[in-house]
Write a protein that holds these residues in place. Structure first.
Motif, PDB file in Angstrom:
ATOM      1  N   GLN A 170      -6.872   2.143  -9.395  1.00  0.00           N
ATOM      2  CA  GLN A 170      -7.794   2.790  -9.922  1.00  0.00           C
ATOM      3  C   GLN A 170      -8.750   1.501  -8.887  1.00  0.00           C
ATOM      4  OE1 GLN A 170      -7.966   5.214 -11.588  1.00  0.00           O
ATOM      5  NE2 GLN A 170      -6.330   5.708 -11.719  1.00  0.00           N
ATOM      6  N   GLU A 219      -8.599   9.041  -3.204  1.00  0.00           N
ATOM      7  CA  GLU A 219      -9.339  10.821  -4.165  1.00  0.00           C
ATOM      8  C   GLU A 219     -10.203  10.633  -4.701  1.00  0.00           C
ATOM      9  OE1 GLU A 219      -5.890  11.036  -7.043  1.00  0.00           O
ATOM     10  OE2 GLU A 219      -4.425  10.841  -5.468  1.00  0.00           O
ATOM     11  N   MET A 277       5.195   3.297  -3.612  1.00  0.00           N
ATOM     12  CA  MET A 277       3.595   4.150  -4.187  1.00  0.00           C
ATOM     13  C   MET A 277       3.394   3.594  -5.527  1.00  0.00           C
ATOM     14  SD  MET A 277       3.006   7.964  -4.858  1.00  0.00           S
ATOM     15  CE  MET A 277       2.965   7.786  -5.954  1.00  0.00           C
ATOM     16  N   ARG A 278       1.783   3.029  -4.989  1.00  0.00           N
ATOM     17  CA  ARG A 278       1.198   2.858  -6.094  1.00  0.00           C
ATOM     18  C   ARG A 278      -0.350   3.626  -5.756  1.00  0.00           C
ATOM     19  NH1 ARG A 278      -0.272  -2.647  -7.898  1.00  0.00           N
ATOM     20  NH2 ARG A 278      -1.505  -2.464  -9.667  1.00  0.00           N
ATOM     21  N   ARG A 279      -0.822   3.735  -7.460  1.00  0.00           N
ATOM     22  CA  ARG A 279      -2.576   4.239  -7.288  1.00  0.00           C
ATOM     23  C   ARG A 279      -3.243   2.908  -7.627  1.00  0.00           C
ATOM     24  NH1 ARG A 279      -3.233   8.357  -9.936  1.00  0.00           N
ATOM     25  NH2 ARG A 279      -4.829   9.551  -9.171  1.00  0.00           N
ATOM     26  N   VAL A 331       1.585   4.110   0.159  1.00  0.00           N
ATOM     27  CA  VAL A 331       2.775   4.102   0.534  1.00  0.00           C
ATOM     28  C   VAL A 331       3.442   3.468   1.420  1.00  0.00           C
ATOM     29  CG1 VAL A 331       4.719   6.118   0.609  1.00  0.00           C
ATOM     30  CG2 VAL A 331       1.972   7.010  -0.870  1.00  0.00           C
ATOM     31  N   SER A 362      -4.466   6.847   1.432  1.00  0.00           N
ATOM     32  CA  SER A 362      -4.933   7.867   1.239  1.00  0.00           C
ATOM     33  C   SER A 362      -6.100   8.365  -0.465  1.00  0.00           C
ATOM     34  CB  SER A 362      -4.044   9.357   0.368  1.00  0.00           C
ATOM     35  OG  SER A 362      -3.294   8.525  -0.554  1.00  0.00           O
ATOM     36  N   THR A 404      -4.251   5.386  -2.996  1.00  0.00           N
ATOM     37  CA  THR A 404      -3.160   5.691  -3.317  1.00  0.00           C
ATOM     38  C   THR A 404      -2.471   5.346  -2.066  1.00  0.00           C
ATOM     39  OG1 THR A 404      -2.836   7.533  -3.916  1.00  0.00           O
ATOM     40  CG2 THR A 404      -1.302   7.228  -3.340  1.00  0.00           C
TER      41      THR A 404
END
Length: 277
Positions: free
Chosen positions: A235, A277, A231-233, A220, A275, A218
């Motif tokens: 994969q 995950e 913000m973008r997540r 930000v 970050s 992620t």
């Protein structure tokens, strides 16, 4: 025990060993007469005054000894010797007549009943033990699969499992541990081919002692006041195009470079944060 001389009525205290040599007969040390001490043998003296001890009849049938404290084992029976019959010997029939003259039984094989029972029992025992072992192995495999993450991340068991898989050619499941990913370096620059794009690069190190899947990242972007602008997540397939690398995961102790393409939010974006995950 006590006994009494029948001639002079002298009472003697005797032990059982003194009665054995002469089958219960003693010689009186007072009058010299020989008498059977068993006739007046008593465990205790009667209350005084007394003159004679009670006489015991010595001509009755022997009493039965029924309180046994020891009995030796019977001797083992000697095995019967096989009877050797020569060809042509007669075999006596049920009526005592000789029959089957000239028949040869030397090729016959007789299996004792206890041998057949033992063989069948051994087969059942082996089958039962095999079934129990299979059940135990199956239960162990289920428990290991249920606790696979804990076993793989264990600092002692994990390396052993990895070594075993290397020998067998298998692959351990990947266990995610994003807290053990460390960001070493990062950089933001204008995208070389997209006018309003940014190119963000990051160097990430896996501090874990086991391989783990590539994380969800992620990013930000924020302004000088800390306000979030974008913000973008991402994969794993968004920044790792090699399918084989994604399946193998990030090896233990390895460092990888990640490249992300984002849209430029404008001149107000002065800070960005990562970050996992």
């Amino acid at each position: 025990m006590y006994t009494q001389c029948p001639e002079c009525l002298t009472v003697y205290k005797v032990e059982a060993e003194l009665l054995v040599p002469a089958c219960g007969c003693l010689r009186c040390s007072h009058c010299g007469s020989i008498f059977n001490a068993l006739g007046t043998l008593a465990a205790q003296l009667p209350p005084e005054p007394f003159t004679r001890l009670a006489d015991h009849a010595l001509d009755r049938d022997p009493p039965v000894a029924d309180v046994a404290v020891f009995r030796p084992r019977p001797p083992a029976a000697e095995p019967e010797q096989p009877v050797t019959m020569e060809p042509g010997d007669a075999v006596a029939g049920p009526d005592g007549d000789a029959s089957a003259v000239g028949e040869d039984f030397s090729t016959l094989t007789f299996t004792p009943k206890f041998a057949r029972t033992k063989r069948a029992r051994s087969w059942r025992t082996a089958a039962w033990v095999s079934v129990c072992l299979l059940l135990v192995l199956g239960l162990g495999a289920q428990l290991a699969w249920a606790k696979r993450d804990s076993l793989i991340t264990d600092p002692t068991v994990g390396p052993l499992l990895a070594s075993g898989c290397n020998v067998l050619g298998c692959r351990l499941p990947l266990v995610a541990a994003p807290t053990q990913l460390r960001l070493l370096a990062r950089d933001v620059e204008q995208h070389p081919s997209v006018p309003d794009g940014l190119l963000i690069t990051a160097s990430v190190h896996n501090d874990a002692g086991f391989a783990q899947p590539y994380p969800v990242v992620t990013i930000v972007l924020s302004d000088a006041n800390g306000q979030r602008l974008a913000m973008r997540r991402f994969q794993p397939e968004d920044y790792m195009g090699d399918v084989g690398s994604r399946l193998r995961g990030l090896p233990a102790g390895a460092t990888t470079a990640m490249v992300f393409e984002v849209q430029d939010p404008g001149q107000h974006a002065v800070a960005f944060a990562f970050s996992f995950e």
